[in-house]
Design a protein around this motif. Structure first.
Motif, short mmCIF file in Angstrom:
data_model
loop_
_atom_site.label_atom_id
_atom_site.label_comp_id
_atom_site.label_asym_id
_atom_site.label_seq_id
_atom_site.Cartn_x
_atom_site.Cartn_y
_atom_site.Cartn_z
N MET A 1 0.86 -1.20 0.00
CA MET A 1 0.00 0.00 0.00
C MET A 1 0.89 1.24 0.00
N GLY A 2 0.75 2.08 -1.01
CA GLY A 2 1.55 3.28 -1.11
C GLY A 2 1.06 4.38 -0.18
N LEU A 3 1.69 5.55 -0.28
CA LEU A 3 1.34 6.67 0.58
C LEU A 3 -0.11 7.09 0.37
N ALA A 4 -0.56 7.13 -0.89
CA ALA A 4 -1.94 7.52 -1.17
C ALA A 4 -2.92 6.51 -0.57
N GLY A 5 -2.55 5.23 -0.64
CA GLY A 5 -3.41 4.20 -0.07
C GLY A 5 -3.50 4.32 1.44
N ILE A 6 -2.38 4.62 2.09
CA ILE A 6 -2.37 4.78 3.55
C ILE A 6 -3.25 5.96 3.96
N ARG A 7 -3.14 7.06 3.23
CA ARG A 7 -3.98 8.23 3.54
C ARG A 7 -5.46 7.90 3.37
N VAL B 1 -7.23 1.12 -5.63
CA VAL B 1 -8.22 1.75 -4.75
C VAL B 1 -9.11 0.69 -4.10
N VAL B 2 -9.56 -0.27 -4.89
CA VAL B 2 -10.42 -1.33 -4.37
C VAL B 2 -9.68 -2.15 -3.32
N ALA B 3 -8.41 -2.46 -3.57
CA ALA B 3 -7.63 -3.23 -2.60
C ALA B 3 -7.52 -2.49 -1.26
N THR B 4 -7.29 -1.18 -1.32
CA THR B 4 -7.22 -0.37 -0.09
C THR B 4 -8.55 -0.35 0.63
N ASP B 5 -9.64 -0.18 -0.12
CA ASP B 5 -10.97 -0.11 0.50
C ASP B 5 -11.38 -1.44 1.14
N LEU B 6 -10.98 -2.54 0.54
CA LEU B 6 -11.28 -3.84 1.15
C LEU B 6 -10.53 -4.00 2.47
N THR B 7 -9.30 -3.51 2.53
CA THR B 7 -8.55 -3.53 3.78
C THR B 7 -9.24 -2.67 4.83
N SER B 8 -9.73 -1.50 4.41
CA SER B 8 -10.44 -0.60 5.34
C SER B 8 -11.72 -1.27 5.85
N LEU B 9 -12.44 -1.92 4.95
CA LEU B 9 -13.70 -2.57 5.32
C LEU B 9 -13.46 -3.66 6.37
N ARG B 10 -12.41 -4.45 6.18
CA ARG B 10 -12.09 -5.50 7.15
C ARG B 10 -11.80 -4.89 8.52
N ALA B 11 -11.04 -3.80 8.53
CA ALA B 11 -10.69 -3.16 9.80
C ALA B 11 -11.93 -2.59 10.48
#
Length: 527
Positions: A1-7, A155-165
């Motif tokens: 996850m890059g900087l944009a993904g972390i933000r 973007v979808v990969a980041t959002d799926l990580t957010s959803l799990r959390a």
């Protein structure tokens, strides 16, 4: 996850925590406000709804999908949320045409002018994962071109990580795992939204619906033009109907709303109970109506399946509801996984038996008014069951191991959406009566089902060459009355699955076998 993904991840998590704290405080301080509790709750729901819509519109991706998912849960969320979240069903800001054209040319390996005669630079629809442009083929055929947004996979990969959390966070404070299998839910969300990034798979879904709904003259599925499609670009027949929630236009067409509602419900029940393969995102932006009243379905990225065993169990549930069979209802819910081990089935059945008709009626009214939560907060939901009995039922039910099976999440979403659309068209619609024939078909295999399966043996060879349902029926009718002449084009549409590419003669034979089988079935049905 890059900087944009972390933000993005931190921003999403921060909003979820803020909402959770606000709702927790509203609940903790409800006694201090007294009669003003309703106003305070309504204001908070509306404000959170607006904040979520603004956040989702700015961020895009699966956050929009989540909002769309929740926007139809009138059985769960207060009306204030629904009113705000429903705006996510409409157009989102589109990307510049130059970016979209670059994706098309890179995917199809040709200049745009060689692919389409005309291409509208302004999108007719812009969604969270892609956008749609009108175009015409070299022969003048109007088409819709769906193009995946550049970089949306990350973007979808980041959002799926957010959803799990977020799910785990809410489970820690609100004990979600007591009501739903979170592991299965996460797996379903991951598989469903990942599949939506593959437009080739969506095209195959469309052709599956064409075959499954072959005999339903009340529905139309767009044809896929495979030589102008890829995993990131999908070219399909343009559907020129009006949205099914545009009641003014439907009335202007002179369409019978009751008949339209019956047909829409029938299509959905057929998908779930007959085929076990259903459109999982039938919101108004994906369901259109032609001037002649035919329903047009689009956007087949999100689909769901129902196992043969669960199809029979859902049929048992509906039959038990129709017969007001309390024990049958409870046993069906247990078989479907809604009641976990240790549930007191006999006591639950005894408790609900006198009130089945009232419960069904109250739930039906729910879909034409506000949600259960919102109505309870305002005290405006007039239940048929008296308050004392309802409280007794609630106390008992909360002691039972009630679970929402993960695989039922998308089915529930689709069901709520379709029921809401049907009852908006006709508030007096008897959905249980419409469901009856499909229940019978799900519980026993008749001669027609057997015959169509035999025809399916020939259809399997032409799985990727089936035209739209209405065209195949037209061919069958012409053969039946003796005027049919089989004419194939100079080339058969090439398929994306190169490893399974078939010779032209095999496809010709398969199509001919399918048409001949369709005629046999058509004649059999006319008897």
């Amino acid at each position: 996850m890059g900087l944009a993904g972390i933000r993005r991840y931190l921003a999403t998590l921060r909003l979820a925590v803020l909402f959770a704290v606000q709702l927790w405080w509203l609940r903790r301080t409800r006694f201090l406000r007294g009669q003003r509790q309703e106003q305070a709750a309504s204001a908070l729901y509306a404000r959170q709804g607006r904040e979520f819509v603004a956040f989702a519109t700015r961020m895009g991706g699966l956050i929009v999908k989540l909002g769309q998912f929740l926007s139809v849960r009138i059985d769960l969320l207060p009306k204030e949320y629904i009113d705000e979240l429903s705006r996510l069903q409409d157009a989102l800001p589109g990307l510049p045409a130059e970016q979209i054209i670059r994706v098309i040319e890179a995917e199809l390996h040709r200049p745009l002018a060689q692919i389409y005669r005309t291409f509208d630079r302004l999108p007719v629809a812009a969604a969270s994962l892609g956008q749609v442009h009108r175009a015409t083929l070299p022969d003048g055929t109007p088409v819709a071109v769906k193009v995946l947004r550049p970089g949306i996979e990350k973007v979808v990969a980041t959002d799926l990580t957010s959803l799990r959390a977020i799910l785990r966070l809410f489970d820690r404070f609100f004990h979600l795992s007591r009501m739903i299998d979170l592991d299965v839910l996460e797996a379903d969300f991951t598989a469903t939204f990942t599949n939506e990034l593959d437009y080739a798979l969506e095209g195959l879904h469309a052709e599956t619906f064409q075959r499954n709904l072959l005999w339903d003259m009340h529905v139309d599925i767009p044809q896929i033009f495979w030589e102008r499609s890829s995993h990131r670009v999908l070219t399909m027949e343009y559907m020129d109907g009006v949205r099914i929630d545009d009641l003014a236009a439907i009335d202007a067409f002179g369409i019978d709303r009751h008949e339209l509602a019956v047909n829409l419900a029938g299509v959905f029940f057929h998908m779930v109970l007959t085929d076990g393969f259903f459109h999982a995102d039938p919101h108004p932006g994906n369901v259109f109506v032609r001037r002649d009243g035919v329903i047009q379905l689009i956007d087949f990225g999100m689909v769901g399946t129902v196992t043969d065993a669960d199809r029979a169990r859902y049929a048992d549930l509906v039959m038990a509801m129709t017969r007001h069979d309390a024990m049958g209802i409870v046993r069906a819910l247990r078989a479907l996984g809604f009641l976990g081990p240790g549930a007191d089935l006999r006591r639950l059945a005894t408790m609900i038996e006198p009130y089945i008709a009232a419960i069904v009626g109250d739930v039906s009214r729910m879909y034409t008014s506000a949600s259960v939560v919102g109505s309870m907060m305002s005290g405006s939901f007039d239940l048929t069951i008296d308050a004392a009995t309802l409280e007794q039922m609630q106390r008992f039910i909360f002691t039972q191991p009630i679970v929402l099976p993960g695989q039922a999440t998308f089915l529930g979403k689709a069901l709520v959406t379709v029921v809401g659309l049907c009852l908006r068209l006709d508030p007096d619609l008897d959905l249980l009566a419409i469901c009856g024939p499909y229940v019978a078909e799900a519980t026993q295999a008749g001669a027609f089902e057997w015959l169509t399966k035999r025809v399916g043996d020939g259809a399997a060879m032409a799985r990727n060459a089936v035209p739209t349902a209405r065209r195949l029926l037209a061919l069958a009718e012409r053969l039946d009355d003796g005027t049919f002449e089989l004419e194939l084009g100079e080339a058969v549409e090439r398929r994306l699955r190169a490893s399974q590419q078939q010779q032209t003669r095999h496809i010709v034979r398969a199509v001919a076998a399918l048409v001949a089988g369709a005629v046999v079935v058509l004649r059999w049905r006319r008897r």
